[in-house]
Design a protein around this motif. Structure first.
Motif, PDB file in Angstrom:
ATOM      1  N   TYR A  47       0.826  -1.211   0.000  1.00 32.27           N
ATOM      2  CA  TYR A  47       0.000   0.000   0.000  1.00 32.27           C
ATOM      3  C   TYR A  47       0.862   1.265   0.000  1.00 32.27           C
ATOM      4  CZ  TYR A  47      -3.381   3.474   1.519  1.00 32.27           C
ATOM      5  OH  TYR A  47      -4.169   4.590   1.611  1.00 32.27           O
ATOM      6  N   GLY A  48       1.887   1.283   0.825  1.00 33.80           N
ATOM      7  CA  GLY A  48       2.693   2.491   0.992  1.00 33.80           C
ATOM      8  C   GLY A  48       3.681   2.760  -0.119  1.00 33.80           C
ATOM      9  N   THR A  49       4.170   1.701  -0.766  1.00 32.67           N
ATOM     10  CA  THR A  49       5.175   1.896  -1.812  1.00 32.67           C
ATOM     11  C   THR A  49       4.627   1.686  -3.212  1.00 32.67           C
ATOM     12  OG1 THR A  49       5.903  -0.419  -1.771  1.00 32.67           O
ATOM     13  CG2 THR A  49       7.023   1.121  -0.267  1.00 32.67           C
ATOM     14  N   GLY A  50       3.452   1.059  -3.306  1.00 31.82           N
ATOM     15  CA  GLY A  50       2.871   0.793  -4.612  1.00 31.82           C
ATOM     16  C   GLY A  50       3.461  -0.411  -5.305  1.00 31.82           C
ATOM     17  N   ARG A  51       4.206  -1.221  -4.585  1.00 29.76           N
ATOM     18  CA  ARG A  51       4.793  -2.424  -5.166  1.00 29.76           C
ATOM     19  C   ARG A  51       4.838  -3.521  -4.106  1.00 29.76           C
ATOM     20  NH1 ARG A  51       9.431  -3.074  -2.829  1.00 29.76           N
ATOM     21  NH2 ARG A  51      10.536  -1.319  -1.955  1.00 29.76           N
ATOM     22  N   PRO A  52       4.816  -4.783  -4.534  1.00 29.71           N
ATOM     23  CA  PRO A  52       4.910  -5.873  -3.555  1.00 29.71           C
ATOM     24  C   PRO A  52       6.279  -5.872  -2.877  1.00 29.71           C
ATOM     25  CG  PRO A  52       4.277  -6.695  -5.731  1.00 29.71           C
ATOM     26  CD  PRO A  52       4.647  -5.257  -5.896  1.00 29.71           C
ATOM     27  N   ALA A  53       6.324  -6.436  -1.702  1.00 35.29           N
ATOM     28  CA  ALA A  53       7.599  -6.550  -0.978  1.00 35.29           C
ATOM     29  C   ALA A  53       8.532  -7.490  -1.732  1.00 35.29           C
ATOM     30  CB  ALA A  53       7.343  -7.074   0.432  1.00 35.29           C
ATOM     31  N   ASP A  54       9.771  -7.052  -1.931  1.00 33.23           N
ATOM     32  CA  ASP A  54      10.758  -7.926  -2.568  1.00 33.23           C
ATOM     33  C   ASP A  54      11.549  -8.660  -1.490  1.00 33.23           C
ATOM     34  OD1 ASP A  54      12.705  -6.152  -1.581  1.00 33.23           O
ATOM     35  OD2 ASP A  54      12.950  -5.120  -3.491  1.00 33.23           O
ATOM     36  N   VAL A  55      12.553  -9.413  -1.902  1.00 37.85           N
ATOM     37  CA  VAL A  55      13.310 -10.245  -0.970  1.00 37.85           C
ATOM     38  C   VAL A  55      13.968  -9.404   0.124  1.00 37.85           C
ATOM     39  CG1 VAL A  55      15.258 -11.834  -0.768  1.00 37.85           C
ATOM     40  CG2 VAL A  55      13.710 -12.028  -2.700  1.00 37.85           C
ATOM     41  N   LEU A  56      14.558  -8.276  -0.246  1.00 40.89           N
ATOM     42  CA  LEU A  56      15.210  -7.425   0.754  1.00 40.89           C
ATOM     43  C   LEU A  56      14.186  -6.810   1.705  1.00 40.89           C
ATOM     44  CD1 LEU A  56      17.890  -5.657  -1.455  1.00 40.89           C
ATOM     45  CD2 LEU A  56      18.229  -7.524   0.179  1.00 40.89           C
ATOM     46  N   ASP A  57      13.011  -6.479   1.185  1.00 37.03           N
ATOM     47  CA  ASP A  57      11.944  -5.955   2.039  1.00 37.03           C
ATOM     48  C   ASP A  57      11.506  -7.012   3.050  1.00 37.03           C
ATOM     49  OD1 ASP A  57      12.032  -3.671   0.467  1.00 37.03           O
ATOM     50  OD2 ASP A  57      10.270  -4.223  -0.708  1.00 37.03           O
ATOM     51  N   LEU A  58      11.418  -8.255   2.608  1.00 36.54           N
ATOM     52  CA  LEU A  58      10.999  -9.334   3.511  1.00 36.54           C
ATOM     53  C   LEU A  58      12.000  -9.543   4.643  1.00 36.54           C
ATOM     54  CD1 LEU A  58       9.590 -11.918   0.934  1.00 36.54           C
ATOM     55  CD2 LEU A  58       8.314 -10.341   2.406  1.00 36.54           C
ATOM     56  N   VAL A  59      13.282  -9.356   4.340  1.00 33.70           N
ATOM     57  CA  VAL A  59      14.306  -9.441   5.400  1.00 33.70           C
ATOM     58  C   VAL A  59      14.070  -8.339   6.428  1.00 33.70           C
ATOM     59  CG1 VAL A  59      16.774  -9.179   5.872  1.00 33.70           C
ATOM     60  CG2 VAL A  59      16.009 -10.545   3.918  1.00 33.70           C
ATOM     61  N   THR A  60      13.785  -7.144   5.961  1.00 33.47           N
ATOM     62  CA  THR A  60      13.500  -6.017   6.856  1.00 33.47           C
ATOM     63  C   THR A  60      12.242  -6.272   7.665  1.00 33.47           C
ATOM     64  OG1 THR A  60      14.557  -4.502   5.298  1.00 33.47           O
ATOM     65  CG2 THR A  60      13.086  -3.531   6.944  1.00 33.47           C
ATOM     66  N   ILE A  61      11.211  -6.779   7.022  1.00 31.08           N
ATOM     67  CA  ILE A  61       9.953  -7.071   7.715  1.00 31.08           C
ATOM     68  C   ILE A  61      10.165  -8.120   8.791  1.00 31.08           C
ATOM     69  CG2 ILE A  61       7.684  -8.164   7.387  1.00 31.08           C
ATOM     70  CD1 ILE A  61       7.555  -6.602   4.689  1.00 31.08           C
ATOM     71  N   ARG A  62      10.923  -9.175   8.487  1.00 31.69           N
ATOM     72  CA  ARG A  62      11.214 -10.199   9.512  1.00 31.69           C
ATOM     73  C   ARG A  62      11.957  -9.591  10.700  1.00 31.69           C
ATOM     74  NH1 ARG A  62      13.423 -13.367   5.384  1.00 31.69           N
ATOM     75  NH2 ARG A  62      11.725 -14.335   4.285  1.00 31.69           N
ATOM     76  N   ALA A  63      12.888  -8.687  10.430  1.00 29.72           N
ATOM     77  CA  ALA A  63      13.638  -8.043  11.515  1.00 29.72           C
ATOM     78  C   ALA A  63      12.708  -7.197  12.386  1.00 29.72           C
ATOM     79  CB  ALA A  63      14.762  -7.187  10.936  1.00 29.72           C
ATOM     80  N   ILE A  64      11.791  -6.481  11.766  1.00 28.29           N
ATOM     81  CA  ILE A  64      10.834  -5.669  12.534  1.00 28.29           C
ATOM     82  C   ILE A  64       9.962  -6.569  13.398  1.00 28.29           C
ATOM     83  CG2 ILE A  64       8.809  -4.163  12.340  1.00 28.29           C
ATOM     84  CD1 ILE A  64      10.141  -3.005   9.768  1.00 28.29           C
ATOM     85  N   VAL A  65       9.483  -7.671  12.837  1.00 29.63           N
ATOM     86  CA  VAL A  65       8.641  -8.606  13.593  1.00 29.63           C
ATOM     87  C   VAL A  65       9.411  -9.143  14.799  1.00 29.63           C
ATOM     88  CG1 VAL A  65       7.478 -10.852  13.494  1.00 29.63           C
ATOM     89  CG2 VAL A  65       7.182  -9.215  11.637  1.00 29.63           C
ATOM     90  N   ARG A  66      10.661  -9.558  14.595  1.00 28.01           N
ATOM     91  CA  ARG A  66      11.475 -10.063  15.718  1.00 28.01           C
ATOM     92  C   ARG A  66      11.695  -8.982  16.768  1.00 28.01           C
ATOM     93  NH1 ARG A  66      14.643 -12.488  11.690  1.00 28.01           N
ATOM     94  NH2 ARG A  66      16.080 -10.772  11.839  1.00 28.01           N
ATOM     95  N   GLU A  67      11.978  -7.766  16.316  1.00 24.53           N
ATOM     96  CA  GLU A  67      12.256  -6.647  17.226  1.00 24.53           C
ATOM     97  C   GLU A  67      11.039  -6.295  18.086  1.00 24.53           C
ATOM     98  OE1 GLU A  67      12.288  -2.056  16.129  1.00 24.53           O
ATOM     99  OE2 GLU A  67      14.063  -3.101  15.371  1.00 24.53           O
ATOM    100  N   GLN A  68       9.859  -6.407  17.532  1.00 24.52           N
ATOM    101  CA  GLN A  68       8.640  -6.000  18.240  1.00 24.52           C
ATOM    102  C   GLN A  68       7.953  -7.143  18.983  1.00 24.52           C
ATOM    103  OE1 GLN A  68       7.657  -2.813  18.558  1.00 24.52           O
ATOM    104  NE2 GLN A  68       9.519  -2.289  17.439  1.00 24.52           N
ATOM    105  N   ALA A  69       8.431  -8.356  18.848  1.00 29.48           N
ATOM    106  CA  ALA A  69       7.766  -9.520  19.448  1.00 29.48           C
ATOM    107  C   ALA A  69       7.641  -9.405  20.967  1.00 29.48           C
ATOM    108  CB  ALA A  69       8.509 -10.797  19.082  1.00 29.48           C
ATOM    109  N   ASP A  70       8.695  -8.974  21.631  1.00 29.74           N
ATOM    110  CA  ASP A  70       8.651  -8.889  23.097  1.00 29.74           C
ATOM    111  C   ASP A  70       7.734  -7.773  23.589  1.00 29.74           C
ATOM    112  OD1 ASP A  70      10.417  -6.959  22.119  1.00 29.74           O
ATOM    113  OD2 ASP A  70      11.633  -6.978  23.937  1.00 29.74           O
ATOM    114  N   LYS A  71       7.380  -6.856  22.699  1.00 30.11           N
ATOM    115  CA  LYS A  71       6.480  -5.750  23.064  1.00 30.11           C
ATOM    116  C   LYS A  71       5.037  -6.050  22.666  1.00 30.11           C
ATOM    117  CE  LYS A  71      10.297  -2.703  22.101  1.00 30.11           C
ATOM    118  NZ  LYS A  71      10.918  -2.030  20.979  1.00 30.11           N
TER     119      LYS A  71
END
Length: 94
Positions: A47-71
């Protein structure tokens, strides 16, 4: 027409069975929350970028999910982390 009773029983992909909508919600929150958050971040990227998440985006998304899990994944933190990530900051240069 006459109203018919709704069958709320079912099972989830990993085999968990539920008999009511409430049980389904509890199972999703307990066993699938990380998957739901990851999917949400992928959709927000689209929605925000107008394109599907690519492989590098998915790595970033996984990192965000791990970072926010304890919260417990507060929406405000998820959005801030995604918007401040390379996913959005490097979109203009693509």
């Amino acid at each position: 027409g006459k109203a018919r009773p709704v069958d709320t029983a079912g099972h989830l992909p990993r085999g968990e069975k539920f008999a009511s909508f409430q049980e389904c919600k509890e199972l999703l929150a307990r066993n699938y929350l990380e998957d739901i958050v990851r999917g949400l971040l992928k959709k927000l990227t689209l929605y925000g970028t107008g394109r599907p998440a690519d492989v590098l985006d998915l790595v970033t998304i996984r990192a965000i999910v791990r970072e926010q899990a304890d919260k417990e994944y507060p929406m405000r933190n998820l959005l801030k982390a995604l918007v401040r990530s390379r996913v959005f900051l490097e979109t203009a240069s693509r």
